[in-house]
Scaffold this motif. Structure first.
Motif, mmCIF file in Angstrom:
data_model
loop_
_atom_site.group_PDB
_atom_site.id
_atom_site.type_symbol
_atom_site.label_atom_id
_atom_site.label_comp_id
_atom_site.label_asym_id
_atom_site.label_seq_id
_atom_site.Cartn_x
_atom_site.Cartn_y
_atom_site.Cartn_z
ATOM 1 N N THR A 43 -16.721 -52.922 20.193
ATOM 2 C CA THR A 43 -16.198 -51.558 19.986
ATOM 3 C C THR A 43 -14.706 -51.457 20.295
ATOM 4 N N ALA A 44 -14.258 -52.130 21.363
ATOM 5 C CA ALA A 44 -12.840 -52.049 21.722
ATOM 6 C C ALA A 44 -11.988 -52.675 20.614
ATOM 7 N N ALA A 58 -11.895 -50.310 17.666
ATOM 8 C CA ALA A 58 -10.993 -49.176 17.910
ATOM 9 C C ALA A 58 -9.547 -49.595 17.733
ATOM 10 N N ARG A 64 -23.115 -43.011 13.569
ATOM 11 C CA ARG A 64 -21.831 -42.339 13.673
ATOM 12 C C ARG A 64 -20.832 -42.954 12.717
ATOM 13 N N ARG A 78 -24.860 -49.439 18.736
ATOM 14 C CA ARG A 78 -24.376 -48.680 19.883
ATOM 15 C C ARG A 78 -24.901 -49.298 21.175
ATOM 16 N N LEU A 103 -16.469 -42.588 11.476
ATOM 17 C CA LEU A 103 -15.159 -41.960 11.576
ATOM 18 C C LEU A 103 -14.319 -42.496 10.427
ATOM 19 N N ALA A 163 -12.642 -46.755 7.712
ATOM 20 C CA ALA A 163 -13.749 -46.097 8.389
ATOM 21 C C ALA A 163 -14.310 -47.019 9.453
ATOM 22 N N VAL A 164 -14.823 -46.418 10.506
ATOM 23 C CA VAL A 164 -15.576 -47.192 11.489
ATOM 24 C C VAL A 164 -16.958 -46.559 11.571
ATOM 25 N N GLU A 165 -17.989 -47.415 11.598
ATOM 26 C CA GLU A 165 -19.368 -46.934 11.569
ATOM 27 C C GLU A 165 -20.170 -47.606 12.672
ATOM 28 N N GLN A 166 -21.172 -46.878 13.152
ATOM 29 C CA GLN A 166 -21.995 -47.430 14.225
ATOM 30 C C GLN A 166 -23.404 -46.861 14.142
ATOM 31 N N GLY A 167 -24.392 -47.728 14.072
ATOM 32 C CA GLY A 167 -25.781 -47.301 14.098
ATOM 33 C C GLY A 167 -26.316 -47.364 15.519
ATOM 34 N N PRO A 168 -27.546 -46.906 15.707
ATOM 35 C CA PRO A 168 -28.106 -46.858 17.064
ATOM 36 C C PRO A 168 -28.218 -48.234 17.733
#
Lengths: 164, 475
Positions: free
Chosen positions: B444-445, B448, A96, B419, A98, B411-416
């Protein structure tokens, strides 16, 4: 989607716009157009030469089925949101991402549509900043929405344009 | 438009005393460059073929020489025409240049968009006292404006005038603009440069290749494999040479026009990067430099990154420096880090060598050790009033610094896997160049919150940023 404040892909107070579901059809058409000829050629060759060439057709079909399914999941994951000072673009399910693009940083905006896209009435809006890392494209917008977004971004970019 | 009107316009432009020409020796230099290239190609590729042709020696020699002379004359004539049709003009707002023989091109570059001015003196140009002036205006690849060649004093005069005009200082037509006074900040001694070049990663590669050589020679009991190694060895030697040649005599100075760099052994380059043009900065340390506590500094300057083959030539602002020199350099490049009551050097220092939450850094959580078992303690960021600092790397230590107002997008990105572990990576996008700041594997917090706050901070900093014409500040 979780509404947890700590969720980076779902900032608070943001209403996401989805892209047109016609993008799914357009992408699946492209997939079929690239995979099916391979299947046909493989089957014909198998009939003329040896049977095991059929395996190539099976592989191509399997790939087609998998990507067909993937497109169906990926397209609804695209989203964008216009905030007061920046534009958010979100995509991907497994990986994902953003991207936050401030209007004042926009150098130019592209609207593109290939032949298949035009046939299904979708266009891609691509945002460019001075950084090559800004990977912000919104595919699958209806042409009138793409034009509206382009004009809107251009107007906002001008109002907020700063140096580099 | 009628032809008469066009003619009168052309006349007007031609009558403008502001238009100037490049130095008349330019065609000779260009022709020589082409001849040299042809010579090298012939020497490398064609020698075998020529020798196999079974011709008497004098015919061969005559043919080759004659060919080179013809090539030289043709390019000289073409360059002479090109030279006649090239001219440039500088006014208070822009640089204008007209060039081209068959396809005419007129280019006008706004001075308030000027990102950097380089004065390059190639080896051959130095013999004639000529220099090339390169202006970077950040319009992507090929946006560079090159005035080649000018007499050295004229090139310096033009550079000073350009910088003064770009800074917003008004000057009368024909007035000679004095060079802004400069103060030396760092000089890199040659012995240290030599030692640091030998202590780089290239040396490790050389040792590996050498070990491979010895093993093959011992195993095969013949020296034939050594011949096969020759290109690799040559390549490594070229790598060493390029680094040494570029960084030789490296001096950093400070002037009201910004950062001044001067370096190069054969080809000398004097760079001027005006204030506020440094988009991002990376301080790094190869493993073998740790004992000596040496550091290398790269920057992103819009315009430098877009050029092909620019590599390390112009993006290094300190090829090797002690921590004390690093501190002096930082004061020039980013005068205000906005660290409040803390010493900026302490903050940077903890970013260079610290782990975990040292020095007020926000670190990656323990969960990230499963994704990056070696360097996970080094991943972290710190935010000051003026800049964003991203720390990473255990073997090759790195610290990236981005002033808030220079952030392009986020940008913020996250792979499996991330996650599953509740992690995400945040990237700050900067202009093209060696620095691409990002913080991997944050909670993650935290990611964000960082994303939300950093976009607000960048916006506020942009609104408060000074004008593009740096001397016009405070008007």
């Amino acid at each position: 989607m979780s509404t947890d404040a700590g969720e980076p892909f779902d900032p608070q107070g943001v209403t996401w716009q989805r892209v047109s579901p016609r993008l799914t059809t357009a992408r699946r058409t492209v997939l079929a157009a690239t995979h099916l000829p391979v299947v046909v050629v493989a089957v014909v060759l198998a009939a003329l030469l040896t049977w095991w060439i059929v395996l190539a057709a099976v592989v191509a079909l399997a790939l087609l089925a998998w990507q067909w399914w993937l497109v169906g999941r990926q397209v609804p994951a695209w989203g964008y949101a216009e905030r007061d000072d920046d534009l958010l673009v979100r995509h991907g399910l497994l990986f994902r991402s953003l991207v936050v693009v401030p209007y004042g940083r926009l150098q130019f905006v592209d609207v593109e549509a290939g032949p298949v896209d035009r046939r299904f009435g979708v266009a891609t809006v691509q945002l460019h900043t001075a950084s090559p890392g800004t990977d912000a494209a919104i595919p699958g917008l209806p042409p009138e929405e793409a034009a509206r977004l382009r004009d809107r971004l251009a107007a906002r970019g001008e109002a907020r344009l700063a140096g580099l | 438009m009628t032809s008469e009107a066009a003619d009168s316009e052309v006349q007007q432009v031609l009558a403008d005393p502001g238009w100037r020409r490049l130095h008349p020796v330019t065609p000779v230099l260009r022709a020589w460059k082409v001849v040299a290239v042809v010579l090298v190609v012939v020497a490398q590729q064609g020698l075998d073929n020529l020798l196999q042709a079974n011709l008497p020696g004098w015919i061969l020699l005559l043919g080759v020489l004659g060919g080179l002379v013809v090539v030289g004359i043709v390019t000289a004539v073409y360059s002479a025409i090109a030279w006649r049709r090239t001219r440039y003009r500088i006014d208070a707002d822009a640089v204008h240049i007209e060039q081209g023989v068959l396809w005419r091109r007129q280019r006008q570059a706004q001075l308030d968009r000027l990102q950097a001015v380089d004065l390059v003196r190639p080896l051959l140009g130095r013999l004639f006292g000529l220099a090339e002036l390169r202006l970077e205006v950040a319009g992507g690849a090929g946006s560079k404006i090159s005035l080649a060649y000018l007499k050295e004093e004229e090139a310096q005069r033009v550079r000073n005038a350009l910088l003064a005009a770009a800074a917003g200082v008004r000057f009368a037509e024909g007035e000679v603009v004095a060079e802004a006074p400069q103060r030396a900040v760092v000089e890199v001694p040659v012995p240290r440069l030599l030692l640091s070049t030998l202590l780089s990663g290239l040396t490790i590669a050389v040792l590996v290749v050498l070990a491979g050589c010895v093993v093959t020679v011992v195993l095969t009991r013949s020296v034939a494999p050594l011949a096969g190694m020759a290109p690799g060895v040559l390549g490594l030697a070229a790598g060493f040479w390029a680094r040494f040649n570029n960084a030789f005599g490296f001096t950093v100075a400070e002037s009201p026009d910004g950062l001044r760099l001067k370096h190069g052994l054969l080809e000398q380059r004097s760079q001027t990067v005006p204030p506020g043009r440094v988009q991002a900065l990376r301080i790094s340390q190869p493993l073998l430099w740790r004992r000596a506590d040496w550091w290398r500094v790269h920057v992103n300057v819009a315009g430098y990154g877009g050029e092909e083959g620019s590599g390390d030539d112009c993006t290094v602002v300190l090829p090797v420096g002690t921590r004390e020199e690093l501190a002096r350099l930082l004061l020039v490049v980013l005068p205000d880090l906005g660290t409040g009551t803390e010493s900026p050097l302490d903050v940077v220092g903890s970013g260079l060598t610290g782990t975990g939450t040292d020095g007020g850094f926000t670190a990656s959580p323990r969960a990230s050790r499963r994704l990056d078992p070696i360097a996970w303690r080094r991943h972290g960021f710190r935010i000051t009033d003026r800049a964003f600092l991203a720390r990473s790397g255990r073997v090759l230590r790195r610290l990236d610094v981005v002033p808030h107002e220079r952030t392009q997008s986020l940008a913020v990105e996250q792979g499996p896997l991330q996650r599953r572990l509740g992690l995400a990576s945040v990237a700050l996008h900067s202009t093209p160049g060696p620095v691409s700041p990002r913080v991997d594997h944050l909670d993650t917090a935290t990611a964000a919150a960082l994303l939300a706050e950093q976009s607000v901070r960048a916006r506020a900093a942009r609104a408060a940023a000074g004008p593009e014409r740096w001397m016009a500040r405070g008007d």
